[in-house]
Design a protein around this motif. Structure first.
Motif, PDB file in Angstrom:
ATOM      1  N   VAL A 150       0.849  -1.189   0.000  1.00 51.35           N
ATOM      2  CA  VAL A 150       0.000   0.000   0.000  1.00 51.35           C
ATOM      3  C   VAL A 150       0.889   1.244   0.000  1.00 51.35           C
ATOM      4  O   VAL A 150       1.740   1.405   0.880  1.00 51.35           O
ATOM      5  CB  VAL A 150      -0.938   0.019   1.224  1.00 51.35           C
ATOM      6  CG1 VAL A 150      -1.770   1.296   1.245  1.00 51.35           C
ATOM      7  CG2 VAL A 150      -1.842  -1.211   1.216  1.00 51.35           C
ATOM      8  N   ALA A 151       0.686   2.108  -0.978  1.00 50.25           N
ATOM      9  CA  ALA A 151       1.404   3.374  -1.060  1.00 50.25           C
ATOM     10  C   ALA A 151       0.674   4.412  -0.227  1.00 50.25           C
ATOM     11  O   ALA A 151      -0.542   4.580  -0.357  1.00 50.25           O
ATOM     12  CB  ALA A 151       1.487   3.833  -2.505  1.00 50.25           C
ATOM     13  N   VAL A 152       1.415   5.117   0.619  1.00 48.36           N
ATOM     14  CA  VAL A 152       0.830   6.161   1.467  1.00 48.36           C
ATOM     15  C   VAL A 152       1.545   7.474   1.169  1.00 48.36           C
ATOM     16  O   VAL A 152       2.765   7.563   1.259  1.00 48.36           O
ATOM     17  CB  VAL A 152       0.966   5.822   2.961  1.00 48.36           C
ATOM     18  CG1 VAL A 152       0.226   6.861   3.796  1.00 48.36           C
ATOM     19  CG2 VAL A 152       0.447   4.418   3.263  1.00 48.36           C
ATOM     20  N   GLU A 153       0.750   8.495   0.832  1.00 46.01           N
ATOM     21  CA  GLU A 153       1.303   9.808   0.525  1.00 46.01           C
ATOM     22  C   GLU A 153       0.534  10.899   1.246  1.00 46.01           C
ATOM     23  O   GLU A 153      -0.664  10.749   1.516  1.00 46.01           O
ATOM     24  CB  GLU A 153       1.226  10.085  -0.983  1.00 46.01           C
ATOM     25  CG  GLU A 153       2.070   9.162  -1.833  1.00 46.01           C
ATOM     26  CD  GLU A 153       1.792   9.355  -3.314  1.00 46.01           C
ATOM     27  OE1 GLU A 153       2.552  10.091  -3.965  1.00 46.01           O
ATOM     28  OE2 GLU A 153       0.820   8.770  -3.818  1.00 46.01           O
ATOM     29  N   PRO A 154       1.187  12.013   1.548  1.00 47.43           N
ATOM     30  CA  PRO A 154       0.457  13.168   2.069  1.00 47.43           C
ATOM     31  C   PRO A 154      -0.518  13.701   1.015  1.00 47.43           C
ATOM     32  O   PRO A 154      -0.238  13.635  -0.197  1.00 47.43           O
ATOM     33  CB  PRO A 154       1.557  14.195   2.356  1.00 47.43           C
ATOM     34  CG  PRO A 154       2.832  13.399   2.411  1.00 47.43           C
ATOM     35  CD  PRO A 154       2.634  12.263   1.472  1.00 47.43           C
ATOM     36  N   GLU A 155      -1.604  14.249   1.458  1.00 44.69           N
ATOM     37  CA  GLU A 155      -2.572  14.830   0.529  1.00 44.69           C
ATOM     38  C   GLU A 155      -1.959  15.926  -0.330  1.00 44.69           C
ATOM     39  O   GLU A 155      -2.380  16.148  -1.475  1.00 44.69           O
ATOM     40  CB  GLU A 155      -3.765  15.399   1.299  1.00 44.69           C
ATOM     41  CG  GLU A 155      -4.634  14.350   1.966  1.00 44.69           C
ATOM     42  CD  GLU A 155      -5.749  14.934   2.805  1.00 44.69           C
ATOM     43  OE1 GLU A 155      -6.690  14.181   3.151  1.00 44.69           O
ATOM     44  OE2 GLU A 155      -5.691  16.141   3.128  1.00 44.69           O
ATOM     45  N   THR A 156      -0.970  16.628   0.214  1.00 41.90           N
ATOM     46  CA  THR A 156      -0.393  17.772  -0.481  1.00 41.90           C
ATOM     47  C   THR A 156       0.915  17.464  -1.203  1.00 41.90           C
ATOM     48  O   THR A 156       1.547  18.372  -1.744  1.00 41.90           O
ATOM     49  CB  THR A 156      -0.157  18.923   0.516  1.00 41.90           C
ATOM     50  OG1 THR A 156       0.675  18.455   1.583  1.00 41.90           O
ATOM     51  CG2 THR A 156      -1.479  19.431   1.075  1.00 41.90           C
ATOM     52  N   SER A 157       1.333  16.207  -1.219  1.00 40.60           N
ATOM     53  CA  SER A 157       2.526  15.771  -1.955  1.00 40.60           C
ATOM     54  C   SER A 157       2.270  14.343  -2.421  1.00 40.60           C
ATOM     55  O   SER A 157       2.668  13.389  -1.756  1.00 40.60           O
ATOM     56  CB  SER A 157       3.783  15.831  -1.075  1.00 40.60           C
ATOM     57  OG  SER A 157       4.089  17.145  -0.680  1.00 40.60           O
ATOM     58  N   CYS A 158       1.608  14.210  -3.550  1.00 40.68           N
ATOM     59  CA  CYS A 158       1.089  12.880  -3.926  1.00 40.68           C
ATOM     60  C   CYS A 158       1.356  12.570  -5.394  1.00 40.68           C
ATOM     61  O   CYS A 158       0.434  12.363  -6.192  1.00 40.68           O
ATOM     62  CB  CYS A 158      -0.393  12.785  -3.606  1.00 40.68           C
ATOM     63  SG  CYS A 158      -1.399  14.119  -4.301  1.00 40.68           S
ATOM     64  N   ALA A 159       2.622  12.515  -5.759  1.00 41.47           N
ATOM     65  CA  ALA A 159       3.004  12.311  -7.147  1.00 41.47           C
ATOM     66  C   ALA A 159       2.560  10.953  -7.681  1.00 41.47           C
ATOM     67  O   ALA A 159       2.144  10.842  -8.843  1.00 41.47           O
ATOM     68  CB  ALA A 159       4.516  12.472  -7.300  1.00 41.47           C
ATOM     69  N   LEU A 160       2.660   9.895  -6.873  1.00 38.52           N
ATOM     70  CA  LEU A 160       2.251   8.574  -7.349  1.00 38.52           C
ATOM     71  C   LEU A 160       0.741   8.495  -7.513  1.00 38.52           C
ATOM     72  O   LEU A 160       0.235   8.001  -8.519  1.00 38.52           O
ATOM     73  CB  LEU A 160       2.737   7.483  -6.391  1.00 38.52           C
ATOM     74  CG  LEU A 160       2.302   6.050  -6.746  1.00 38.52           C
ATOM     75  CD1 LEU A 160       2.747   5.670  -8.156  1.00 38.52           C
ATOM     76  CD2 LEU A 160       2.818   5.041  -5.725  1.00 38.52           C
ATOM     77  N   HIS A 161       0.006   8.962  -6.537  1.00 31.54           N
ATOM     78  CA  HIS A 161      -1.454   8.931  -6.603  1.00 31.54           C
ATOM     79  C   HIS A 161      -1.955   9.683  -7.835  1.00 31.54           C
ATOM     80  O   HIS A 161      -2.843   9.200  -8.563  1.00 31.54           O
ATOM     81  CB  HIS A 161      -2.040   9.543  -5.332  1.00 31.54           C
ATOM     82  CG  HIS A 161      -3.489   9.242  -5.113  1.00 31.54           C
ATOM     83  ND1 HIS A 161      -3.928   8.048  -4.590  1.00 31.54           N
ATOM     84  CD2 HIS A 161      -4.597   9.988  -5.353  1.00 31.54           C
ATOM     85  CE1 HIS A 161      -5.248   8.065  -4.504  1.00 31.54           C
ATOM     86  NE2 HIS A 161      -5.681   9.234  -4.967  1.00 31.54           N
ATOM     87  N   ALA A 162      -1.360  10.830  -8.100  1.00 30.32           N
ATOM     88  CA  ALA A 162      -1.755  11.615  -9.266  1.00 30.32           C
ATOM     89  C   ALA A 162      -1.428  10.886 -10.565  1.00 30.32           C
ATOM     90  O   ALA A 162      -2.215  10.890 -11.510  1.00 30.32           O
ATOM     91  CB  ALA A 162      -1.071  12.981  -9.235  1.00 30.32           C
ATOM     92  N   ALA A 163      -0.264  10.253 -10.602  1.00 31.93           N
ATOM     93  CA  ALA A 163       0.140   9.525 -11.802  1.00 31.93           C
ATOM     94  C   ALA A 163      -0.789   8.346 -12.082  1.00 31.93           C
ATOM     95  O   ALA A 163      -1.166   8.086 -13.234  1.00 31.93           O
ATOM     96  CB  ALA A 163       1.578   9.042 -11.658  1.00 31.93           C
ATOM     97  N   LEU A 164      -1.153   7.627 -11.031  1.00 36.42           N
ATOM     98  CA  LEU A 164      -2.056   6.489 -11.219  1.00 36.42           C
ATOM     99  C   LEU A 164      -3.411   6.956 -11.744  1.00 36.42           C
ATOM    100  O   LEU A 164      -4.030   6.294 -12.581  1.00 36.42           O
ATOM    101  CB  LEU A 164      -2.223   5.734  -9.898  1.00 36.42           C
ATOM    102  CG  LEU A 164      -0.966   5.018  -9.387  1.00 36.42           C
ATOM    103  CD1 LEU A 164      -1.181   4.506  -7.966  1.00 36.42           C
ATOM    104  CD2 LEU A 164      -0.570   3.878 -10.315  1.00 36.42           C
ATOM    105  N   GLY A 165      -3.860   8.121 -11.277  1.00 39.13           N
ATOM    106  CA  GLY A 165      -5.116   8.665 -11.774  1.00 39.13           C
ATOM    107  C   GLY A 165      -5.024   9.134 -13.204  1.00 39.13           C
ATOM    108  O   GLY A 165      -5.998   9.009 -13.974  1.00 39.13           O
ATOM    109  N   ALA A 166      -3.878   9.664 -13.594  1.00 35.27           N
ATOM    110  CA  ALA A 166      -3.700  10.202 -14.937  1.00 35.27           C
ATOM    111  C   ALA A 166      -3.272   9.147 -15.951  1.00 35.27           C
ATOM    112  O   ALA A 166      -3.345   9.385 -17.161  1.00 35.27           O
ATOM    113  CB  ALA A 166      -2.670  11.329 -14.909  1.00 35.27           C
ATOM    114  N   GLY A 167      -2.789   8.017 -15.463  1.00 34.23           N
ATOM    115  CA  GLY A 167      -2.305   6.973 -16.369  1.00 34.23           C
ATOM    116  C   GLY A 167      -0.872   7.153 -16.810  1.00 34.23           C
ATOM    117  O   GLY A 167      -0.372   6.400 -17.644  1.00 34.23           O
ATOM    118  N   ALA A 168      -0.169   8.130 -16.221  1.00 38.01           N
ATOM    119  CA  ALA A 168       1.230   8.388 -16.542  1.00 38.01           C
ATOM    120  C   ALA A 168       1.768   9.365 -15.514  1.00 38.01           C
ATOM    121  O   ALA A 168       1.002  10.110 -14.896  1.00 38.01           O
ATOM    122  CB  ALA A 168       1.366   8.986 -17.945  1.00 38.01           C
ATOM    123  N   PRO A 169       3.094   9.406 -15.305  1.00 34.24           N
ATOM    124  CA  PRO A 169       3.656  10.401 -14.390  1.00 34.24           C
ATOM    125  C   PRO A 169       3.310  11.824 -14.828  1.00 34.24           C
ATOM    126  O   PRO A 169       3.396  12.155 -16.016  1.00 34.24           O
ATOM    127  CB  PRO A 169       5.166  10.144 -14.483  1.00 34.24           C
ATOM    128  CG  PRO A 169       5.272   8.701 -14.853  1.00 34.24           C
ATOM    129  CD  PRO A 169       4.127   8.460 -15.797  1.00 34.24           C
TER     130      PRO A 169
END
Length: 306
Positions: A192-211
């Motif tokens: 499980v990847a855990v990121e701060p709400e205000t620093s979430c590069a992986l979460h954003a990438a997974l949502g966008a389908g790319a970094p």
């Protein structure tokens, strides 16, 4: 790439240069179930980063210009420490937001240090300019095979120490640590990847389908504040990641305080981020699901003993 083979080779290569960090199973933190923990914050220079630094330097032909690294603090300290241990010149670039404790730690190694205005991305730009001008070898903080394989030795070591958990929670910045765990575990356990709400590069990438580029801020930004997730991490996450969750700064601070209050473990906000996901309910285990948390960093800002 055969990540398990690369990580096993790295583990052999860095043996004797890094600490085999302790593990424990604890009850508390307001949870109704026990949690396995690996205390990687007691590693050299206070974070897991020494693993990737030593693996990279020991597996490379380092030029006369030595090495250069950009860092939010922990990676720079690890590269500086590893370089000093091996007699290699090092120049480290960090942003102002790295904070006094991490800047002092890097200076204590004897490495050349440049503090750059702005964020990690600004330090990386300056480091690349130095690389081009000097011929020094760049040691990337997270998106390089040598770094990822070195960080993967943490998961390999943990399993050899008797890890029982079905699920392992890991804080994410640029993604080197979790990429190494994903490469080693390869779906054998849920990660499980855990990121701060205000620093979430992986979460954003997974949502966008790319970094993609993200804005970074918050109490853990000097360790988890990568503007864009590494491609290696993204690819491994798409193949093996079990879940991605976000936690607010308040939950990180609560977990940081609980680690000190209940276990006398003094960690930086990034080091408490994975535990925060359990304490605030961002990740809720199923009944009977065994969980583990990787505590990854100890370089508190400000340094309480500084």
């Amino acid at each position: 790439m055969d990540w398990q083979a690369e990580i096993e080779a790295a583990r052999t290569r860095i043996a004797g240069h890094v600490v085999e960090t302790p593990v424990l199973t604890v009850k508390g933190f307001g949870l109704s179930y026990p949690v396995e923990m690996k205390l990687e914050q007691v590693q050299h220079t206070g974070s897991f980063k020494a693993r990737g630094a030593f693996n990279t330097l020991l597996s490379s032909q380092v030029p006369e210009g030595g090495v250069v690294a950009a860092s939010g603090g922990n990676h720079g300290a690890a590269v500086a420490y590893a370089a000093a241990s091996l007699g290699i010149p090092a120049h480290i670039f960090v942003p102002e937001m790295a904070g006094a404790a991490k800047i002092a730690l890097i200076r204590s190694t004897g490495a050349d240090l440049t503090v750059v205005p702005g964020e990690y991305a600004n330090a990386l730009e300056a480091a690349r300019a130095h690389e081009a001008a000097s011929g020094a070898m760049q040691v990337h903080a997270y998106d390089a095979p040598g770094t990822v394989a070195g960080q993967g030795t943490c998961a390999a070591e943990w399993e050899a120490q008797g890890l029982l958990a079905d699920t392992v929670l890991i804080a994410v910045g640029g993604g080197g640590l979790i990429a190494g765990a994903l490469g080693w575990l390869a779906g054998a356990r849920k990660v499980v990847a855990v990121e701060p709400e205000t620093s979430c590069a992986l979460h954003a990438a997974l949502g966008a389908g790319a970094p993609v580029d993200v804005e970074v801020s918050g109490i853990a930004a000097n360790a988890l504040g990568a503007r864009r997730i590494g491609q290696i991490c993204f690819d491994l996450a798409q193949a093996h990641l079990g879940a991605s969750v976000l936690v607010p700064d308040a939950a990180i601070r609560t977990a940081q305080e609980a680690l000190w209050r209940e276990r006398r473990q003094l960690v930086e906000p990034a080091g408490a981020t994975a535990l925060a996901a359990l304490m605030c309910g961002a990740y809720r285990p199923e009944p009977g699901e065994r969980v583990a948390v990787l505590v990854c960093g100890a370089n508190v800002v400000p340094d309480p003993l500084g």
